[in-house]
Design a protein around this motif. Structure first.
Motif, PDB file in Angstrom:
ATOM      1  N   ILE C  12      39.445 -48.897  36.362  1.00 49.66           N
ATOM      2  CA  ILE C  12      40.346 -50.009  36.081  1.00 49.66           C
ATOM      3  C   ILE C  12      40.074 -50.552  34.684  1.00 49.66           C
ATOM      4  O   ILE C  12      38.917 -50.736  34.296  1.00 49.66           O
ATOM      5  N   ASN C  13      41.126 -50.795  33.952  1.00 48.60           N
ATOM      6  CA  ASN C  13      41.017 -51.323  32.598  1.00 48.60           C
ATOM      7  C   ASN C  13      40.843 -52.832  32.653  1.00 48.60           C
ATOM      8  O   ASN C  13      41.765 -53.601  32.398  1.00 48.60           O
ATOM      9  N   TRP C  14      39.631 -53.245  33.013  1.00 51.87           N
ATOM     10  CA  TRP C  14      39.375 -54.669  33.232  1.00 51.87           C
ATOM     11  C   TRP C  14      39.647 -55.514  31.999  1.00 51.87           C
ATOM     12  O   TRP C  14      40.223 -56.599  32.087  1.00 51.87           O
ATOM     13  N   GLY C  16      41.686 -54.994  29.544  1.00 51.00           N
ATOM     14  CA  GLY C  16      43.132 -55.127  29.345  1.00 51.00           C
ATOM     15  C   GLY C  16      43.736 -56.141  30.305  1.00 51.00           C
ATOM     16  O   GLY C  16      44.574 -56.955  29.926  1.00 51.00           O
TER      17      GLY C  16
END
Lengths: 253, 203, 203
Positions: C12-14, C16
């Motif tokens: 997951i692109n935390w 972002g």
């Protein structure tokens, strides 16, 4: 005299209803069997009236149009009409062609509306922020007295933007789902009921509880049972009593 | 970025400045004209800067925000793929979407503008007063003039808000109307005629 | 970033996500607690993400915005060195002579008059002193009285010039607000019937 109101929201008028029937009957839009579509259409309108739902006047006008086209097609042809037919100018076909043309035209925009719905949804996935408060930068600036160059719509547009602007949610809220009567449950009840009595039952008697949720669910259950060939519907003629009976050897629910 | 004649020292960080401006403008957005005025550059140069900024954003997959173009303005917005998280954070007070009636009416207006209510009703086959009111109140359509003729009926067209609402840069970006149906129709019309002609001949 | 025990696929692109959340939160900013709630992680993890994001911003001198921490809330803000351009943004005459802020304020006053500045600010969520000043100067609104209560705040309403300008005979001629129309759309029997009917048919 009854009052007919424009109230039907899920079907957008008689053209939409006709398109729906054409789709469901898998008919070619350019080759509509007039008798069949008229019968289906009238059944629909009649059912609404049986359920004491308001039927908008446009739907009744279309019913009359369909009946007129149908009856003209059934009438023995006079010689002039024959001549017209040879030239492809028959009046009844003209009316039918007009109707097809309207259906095709309307369908274009109905499909465009589907695109719009999708665009609306896509746009809703993006979030923006309100303009920053820059009033500190503007303290020493006097508003100029120039002519205005905005319209009422600019003002409304600005207001809509404000209304659409999201608000931080604090605390995170929970949603409560609406309780609904499952159609399957009602289907089983109806079928049990019909099998128990082993005689045909009046359509109206299937609606003992007259709240609208119940009426709707019952009606849908009946339709679903017809579709699955679990029940059988009889009607002697237009606008006469409708009877329902269970088919032999249907499925259990 | 650097314009001709400018000194090489003190290079101005145009992209950074435009990013600040976009951030401050929020959902009001900025037009190229406004950017050019504020930066004191030509619109062409403003366009070059904004496109470079957009390119930077596109190239960095880790960013959570992006630059979008809506109704002729540029603005910053969150990326679509993060919408699930954003929905947990914010409530949109007017989240109600348009009804089917409103969408159909709007589609007709968008493709056939300027158009009168009577013409819309002719296509839809039903009264369309209420959808028009809703669309007007939501500022998605406006009166753009009066039709010729005795009635002098109002003509309707779409607004800037319409473009914003549907995420469009300009009206030309609308998907084309399904014209293929029309073509089929022409052909079938001919078929129909010959079919009937044959029937008549045979009878 | 990846937490212990989590599978290595679907990273997951935390950062972002946090960036989009901060962006949407605007001037209100977000606390670690709010972020942790939305991300469904521990506060410690939220803190780690936000610090990584701040580090990224610090390392990129070209950015026009930055993450700041104020009294336990984190928010995005424009960089100070660009403030001269922000000032120019305020000063630069817009394409239309009324800004979005002024138009919003005018709409609120038109529909909710008589109304105090505090009430307008409650609706807009930002200070509204300047838009009111602008609208007064243009004679579109005026003080129409004083509110009850200790503050005795000014109440604002629209003027005759407002009506003239927008071509209205009286204030009641304003297009109705969507919420009002929506109320009329009480779902009735037929709606419910067809709605459910179509759902069943389509399924």
């Amino acid at each position: 005299m009854e009052h007919y109101n424009v109230k039907i929201d899920a079907f957008e008028g008689p053209l939409d209803l006709l398109l729906h029937l054409i789709n469901r009957l898998e008919i070619d839009i350019y080759d509509i069997p007039v008798a069949e579509i008229t019968e289906q259409y009238l059944l629909y309108i009649h059912t609404m009236q049986v359920l004491q739902l308001d039927v908008a006047s446009e739907y009744l006008v279309m019913a009359a149009t369909l009946l007129a086209i149908k009856s003209k097609m059934l009438l023995p042809k006079h010689e002039e009409d024959l001549l017209d037919d040879e030239l492809g100018l028959g009046h009844e076909e003209d009316t039918m062609e007009e109707l097809v043309e309207r259906l095709v035209e309307y369908r274009k925009y109905k499909e465009a509306a589907v695109d719009f719905k999708e665009m609306e949804k896509e746009r809703g996935l993006m979030f923006t922020k309100p303009p920053s408060d820059l009033s500190d930068y503007a303290k020493d600036i006097q508003p100029e007295k120039t002519e205005l160059n905005v319209s009422l719509y600019d003002m409304l547009g600005a207001f809509q933007k404000l209304l659409r602007r999201q608000k931080l949610q604090k605390p995170l809220s929970t949603k409560i789902a609406r309780q609904e009567i499952p159609i399957e449950t009602r289907m089983a009840e109806i079928l049990d009921d019909l099998r128990q009595f082993k005689v045909r039952k009046s359509f109206y008697d299937l609606f003992p509880v007259l709240d609208r949720e119940n009426i709707v669910v019952t009606f849908l259950a009946v339709l679903e049972l017809i579709k699955r060939h679990d029940i059988f519907i009889e009607q002697e003629g237009n606008f006469s009593e409708i009877y329902v009976s269970a088919m032999e050897g249907g499925e259990e629910y | 970025m650097q314009w001709k004649g400018e000194k090489s020292i003190n290079i101005i960080n145009w992209k950074g400045i435009v990013e600040s401006l976009l951030f401050a403008a929020g959902d009001e957005g900025l037009t190229l004209k406004q950017m050019a005025l504020v930066l004191e550059v030509e619109e062409l140069q403003a366009e070059e800067i904004i496109h470079e900024l957009m390119e930077d954003y596109r190239n960095d997959a880790m960013r959570g925000i992006t630059v979008i173009e809506l109704a002729g303005t540029f603005q910053l917005a969150t990326k679509k793929e993060n919408s699930a998280y954003l929905k947990r954070l914010v409530v949109t007070p007017q989240a109600s979407t348009l009804s089917q009636a409103a969408l159909e009416t709007l589609a007709i207006i968008a493709y056939k503008q300027p158009i009168t209510r009577a013409e819309i009703e002719e296509i839809r086959g039903v009264k369309t007063e209420r959808p028009i009111h809703t669309l007007m109140a939501k500022a998605l359509i406006k009166e753009v003039g009066r039709a010729d003729g005795s009635g002098r009926a109002y003509l309707y067209g779409t607004t800037k808000e319409f473009l914003d609402y549907f995420g469009l840069k300009k009206i030309e970006e609308l998907p084309p109307l399904p014209e293929k149906i029309e073509d089929d129709y022409q052909q079938d019309d001919a078929d129909l005629f010959f079919g009937r002609f044959q029937e008549t001949m045979d009878s």
